[in-house]
Design a protein around this motif. Structure first.
Motif, mmCIF file in Angstrom:
data_model
loop_
_atom_site.group_PDB
_atom_site.id
_atom_site.type_symbol
_atom_site.label_atom_id
_atom_site.label_comp_id
_atom_site.label_asym_id
_atom_site.label_seq_id
_atom_site.Cartn_x
_atom_site.Cartn_y
_atom_site.Cartn_z
ATOM 1 N N LEU A 244 -66.758 -5.528 -5.499
ATOM 2 C CA LEU A 244 -67.023 -4.854 -4.778
ATOM 3 C C LEU A 244 -66.232 -5.256 -4.141
ATOM 4 N N HIS A 245 -65.801 -6.013 -3.052
ATOM 5 C CA HIS A 245 -65.265 -6.326 -1.944
ATOM 6 C C HIS A 245 -65.995 -8.179 -1.718
ATOM 7 N N PRO A 246 -65.090 -9.101 -0.819
ATOM 8 C CA PRO A 246 -65.666 -9.767 -0.036
ATOM 9 C C PRO A 246 -66.379 -9.609 0.536
ATOM 10 N N LEU A 247 -66.260 -8.614 1.130
ATOM 11 C CA LEU A 247 -66.913 -8.755 3.438
ATOM 12 C C LEU A 247 -68.671 -8.160 2.270
ATOM 13 N N TYR A 248 -68.333 -7.282 1.509
ATOM 14 C CA TYR A 248 -69.505 -6.974 0.907
ATOM 15 C C TYR A 248 -70.450 -7.535 0.737
ATOM 16 N N TRP A 249 -69.606 -8.756 0.170
ATOM 17 C CA TRP A 249 -70.449 -10.383 -0.472
ATOM 18 C C TRP A 249 -71.791 -11.035 0.161
ATOM 19 N N TRP A 250 -70.505 -11.080 2.135
ATOM 20 C CA TRP A 250 -70.927 -11.672 3.116
ATOM 21 C C TRP A 250 -72.285 -10.839 3.781
ATOM 22 N N PHE A 251 -71.769 -9.057 3.648
ATOM 23 C CA PHE A 251 -72.309 -8.956 3.822
ATOM 24 C C PHE A 251 -74.486 -8.841 3.457
ATOM 25 N N ILE A 252 -74.442 -8.986 2.577
ATOM 26 C CA ILE A 252 -75.739 -9.554 1.510
ATOM 27 C C ILE A 252 -76.574 -10.871 1.432
ATOM 28 N N VAL A 253 -74.797 -11.650 1.567
ATOM 29 C CA VAL A 253 -75.677 -12.800 1.794
ATOM 30 C C VAL A 253 -75.954 -13.569 3.450
ATOM 31 N N VAL A 254 -75.479 -12.519 4.758
ATOM 32 C CA VAL A 254 -75.716 -12.895 6.163
ATOM 33 C C VAL A 254 -77.405 -11.816 5.959
ATOM 34 N N VAL A 255 -77.839 -10.737 5.365
ATOM 35 C CA VAL A 255 -78.716 -10.519 4.911
ATOM 36 C C VAL A 255 -80.097 -10.969 5.071
ATOM 37 N N LEU A 256 -79.735 -11.136 3.954
ATOM 38 C CA LEU A 256 -80.496 -12.730 3.308
ATOM 39 C C LEU A 256 -80.368 -13.998 4.179
ATOM 40 N N GLY A 257 -79.692 -14.294 5.383
ATOM 41 C CA GLY A 257 -80.014 -15.363 5.973
ATOM 42 C C GLY A 257 -81.175 -14.672 7.299
ATOM 43 N N ILE A 258 -81.043 -13.909 7.532
ATOM 44 C CA ILE A 258 -81.674 -13.120 8.170
ATOM 45 C C ILE A 258 -82.978 -12.659 7.407
ATOM 46 N N TYR A 259 -83.534 -12.849 6.325
ATOM 47 C CA TYR A 259 -84.366 -13.242 6.043
ATOM 48 C C TYR A 259 -85.617 -13.314 5.905
ATOM 49 N N VAL A 260 -85.225 -14.864 6.703
ATOM 50 C CA VAL A 260 -85.677 -16.092 6.432
ATOM 51 C C VAL A 260 -86.470 -16.340 7.818
ATOM 52 N N PRO A 261 -85.333 -15.404 9.544
ATOM 53 C CA PRO A 261 -86.137 -15.796 10.330
ATOM 54 C C PRO A 261 -87.230 -14.048 10.660
ATOM 55 N N GLY A 262 -86.623 -13.797 10.039
ATOM 56 C CA GLY A 262 -87.144 -12.358 9.995
ATOM 57 C C GLY A 262 -88.331 -11.902 9.497
ATOM 58 N N SER A 263 -88.941 -12.585 8.503
ATOM 59 C CA SER A 263 -89.698 -12.394 7.418
ATOM 60 C C SER A 263 -90.990 -13.630 8.360
ATOM 61 N N TYR A 264 -90.510 -14.505 8.778
ATOM 62 C CA TYR A 264 -91.145 -15.411 9.549
ATOM 63 C C TYR A 264 -92.096 -14.423 10.690
ATOM 64 N N LEU A 265 -91.138 -14.001 11.371
ATOM 65 C CA LEU A 265 -91.299 -12.629 12.633
ATOM 66 C C LEU A 265 -91.956 -11.739 12.701
ATOM 67 N N LEU A 266 -91.935 -10.517 11.189
ATOM 68 C CA LEU A 266 -92.769 -10.256 10.436
ATOM 69 C C LEU A 266 -93.812 -10.757 10.463
ATOM 70 N N TYR A 267 -94.233 -11.596 9.089
ATOM 71 C CA TYR A 267 -95.109 -12.189 8.941
ATOM 72 C C TYR A 267 -96.226 -12.598 9.788
ATOM 73 N N THR A 268 -96.028 -12.799 10.990
ATOM 74 C CA THR A 268 -96.738 -13.810 11.755
ATOM 75 C C THR A 268 -97.448 -12.563 12.697
ATOM 76 N N HIS A 269 -95.968 -11.847 12.819
ATOM 77 C CA HIS A 269 -96.561 -10.401 13.877
ATOM 78 C C HIS A 269 -97.845 -9.678 13.533
#
Length: 236
Positions: free
Chosen positions: A196-221
């Motif tokens: 679809l677009h290379p930038l969209y690929w990077w967008f999803i990759v960035v979101v996946l990168g946020i999932y790791v610390p974000g998941s820990y933050l929300l789970y511990t919360h």
């Protein structure tokens, strides 16, 4: 990001204007109805398919019956929770609320909407990830919104103890189930996102990168929320 959104806490009934309480009651009742409809529809389809097809499931058919427009509309209503937190209708941390809602909107509209034909009906991995999201989100939200309906209507003391137990304990199982399903769907979307677009690929990759610390933050919360609730009950 989560399959559970446990952060929303209503203000004490006495501190809310009557019109706000009525609005929150209506909002939570509508969400409870929609999530209950979605969850029971999913379970009914699974049971019918298991009986008719000898325990073989047609998840693309479940997707067709649940995604448009039911899941789209039901999940999109959660955007209002960011507004509720922002203007003080509820005592919910704005950042964690926005993080949770944004992750769900990302999955429903940023992954499933443009790429469902490349995920659903292709192989079992993506299909069962969608089913995992449906069940994890659905069960959690039925419990959560049902809790808030009872709390707004009569106060937290009117909520049955078993319902409170469900609200503050289901996330131990449903959160990992939901978060892993969300990640799988995002990863399955990557090849077509790049087309679809290379930038969209990077967008999803960035979101996946946020999932790791974000998941820990929300789970511990959520764990802290559970401990805080348990402490309050012991002190009463």
């Amino acid at each position: 990001m989560a399959s559970t959104t446990e952060t929303t806490t209503l203000k004490p009934k006495s501190t809310q204007p009557g019109v706000v309480r009525q609005y929150l009651l209506a909002y939570n009742a509508v969400n409870f109805f929609l999530w209950s409809t979605l969850t029971f529809r999913t379970v009914r389809l699974l049971i019918n398919q298991a009986i008719e097809n000898n325990l073989e499931f047609d998840i693309p058919a479940i997707f067709t019956d649940t995604y448009t427009p039911l899941l789209q509309v039901t999940q999109s209503l959660a955007l209002l929770e960011i507004l509720h937190s922002l203007i003080g209708f509820v005592r919910a941390p704005l950042f964690t609320t926005a993080l949770q809602v944004a992750s769900r909107i990302f999955l429903v509209w940023g992954v499933l909407y443009p790429f469902n034909e490349n995920i659903i009906g292709v192989d079992n991995i993506g299909e069962y990830a969608y089913l995992g999201c449906l069940l994890a989100w659905g069960v959690t939200e039925c419990v959560r919104y049902g809790f808030f309906v009872m709390q707004v209507n009569g106060g937290v003391e009117t909520v049955p103890s078993w319902w409170q137990w469900l609200r503050y304990n289901l996330f131990y199982v449903l959160y990992p189930m939901g978060i892993s399903s969300e990640c799988i769907l995002s990863v399955r979307a990557l090849p077509n996102a790049e087309k679809l677009h290379p930038l969209y690929w990077w967008f999803i990759v960035v979101v996946l990168g946020i999932y790791v610390p974000g998941s820990y933050l929300l789970y511990t919360h959520m764990i802290r929320q559970k401990r805080k609730t348990s402490k309050v009950k012991k002190d009463q």
